[in-house]
Design a protein around this motif. Structure first.
Motif, PDB file in Angstrom:
ATOM      1  N   VAL A  17       0.840  -1.206   0.000  1.00 51.65           N
ATOM      2  CA  VAL A  17       0.000   0.000   0.000  1.00 51.65           C
ATOM      3  C   VAL A  17       0.872   1.253   0.000  1.00 51.65           C
ATOM      4  N   ILE A  18       1.899   1.279   0.839  1.00 49.65           N
ATOM      5  CA  ILE A  18       2.798   2.438   0.905  1.00 49.65           C
ATOM      6  C   ILE A  18       3.478   2.647  -0.452  1.00 49.65           C
ATOM      7  N   ASP A  19       3.986   1.578  -1.041  1.00 51.10           N
ATOM      8  CA  ASP A  19       4.667   1.690  -2.336  1.00 51.10           C
ATOM      9  C   ASP A  19       3.717   2.173  -3.433  1.00 51.10           C
ATOM     10  N   THR A  20       2.503   1.641  -3.451  1.00 49.10           N
ATOM     11  CA  THR A  20       1.523   2.038  -4.465  1.00 49.10           C
ATOM     12  C   THR A  20       1.154   3.503  -4.310  1.00 49.10           C
ATOM     13  N   ARG A  21       0.925   3.914  -3.064  1.00 48.24           N
ATOM     14  CA  ARG A  21       0.555   5.305  -2.822  1.00 48.24           C
ATOM     15  C   ARG A  21       1.716   6.233  -3.127  1.00 48.24           C
ATOM     16  N   ASP A  22       2.927   5.816  -2.816  1.00 53.13           N
ATOM     17  CA  ASP A  22       4.096   6.659  -3.054  1.00 53.13           C
ATOM     18  C   ASP A  22       4.303   6.908  -4.546  1.00 53.13           C
ATOM     19  N   ALA A  23       3.909   5.951  -5.370  1.00 50.57           N
ATOM     20  CA  ALA A  23       4.079   6.090  -6.815  1.00 50.57           C
ATOM     21  C   ALA A  23       3.075   7.083  -7.406  1.00 50.57           C
ATOM     22  N   ARG A  24       2.003   7.351  -6.680  1.00 52.96           N
ATOM     23  CA  ARG A  24       0.976   8.284  -7.152  1.00 52.96           C
ATOM     24  C   ARG A  24       1.296   9.694  -6.684  1.00 52.96           C
TER      25      ARG A  24
END
Length: 81
Positions: free
Chosen positions: A34-41
């Motif tokens: 979740v952190i990685d996905t959100r960080d990419a946005r």
């Protein structure tokens, strides 16, 4: 959790990161996904409240701590009210 403009994680506990159970390991994989996905946005924000020190996060994962800014807030705890 990955699409919300703001994600608020309240009272994150260091025990989640030190537990060695299968359930806690699954949680950690999902948490970091979740952190990685959100960080990419772009413009994705995460607010985490915890009693942990910022150095506790660097002991867990350098990628996570490198993305964080700590703000210390001192005040009365209203959690028991």
């Amino acid at each position: 959790m990955t699409n919300a403009k703001y994600l608020i994680l309240d009272d994150l506990d260091s025990g989640l990161f030190s537990a060695k159970t299968i359930e806690s390991q699954k949680f950690l994989r999902n948490f970091f996904d979740v952190i990685d996905t959100r960080d990419a946005r772009e413009k994705s924000r995460i607010l985490i409240t915890t009693n942990m020190q910022i150095t506790d996060f660097s002991n867990i994962d350098d990628r996570l701590s490198s993305r964080m800014s700590a703000i210390r807030i001192n005040g009365k705890d209203f959690g028991g009210v």
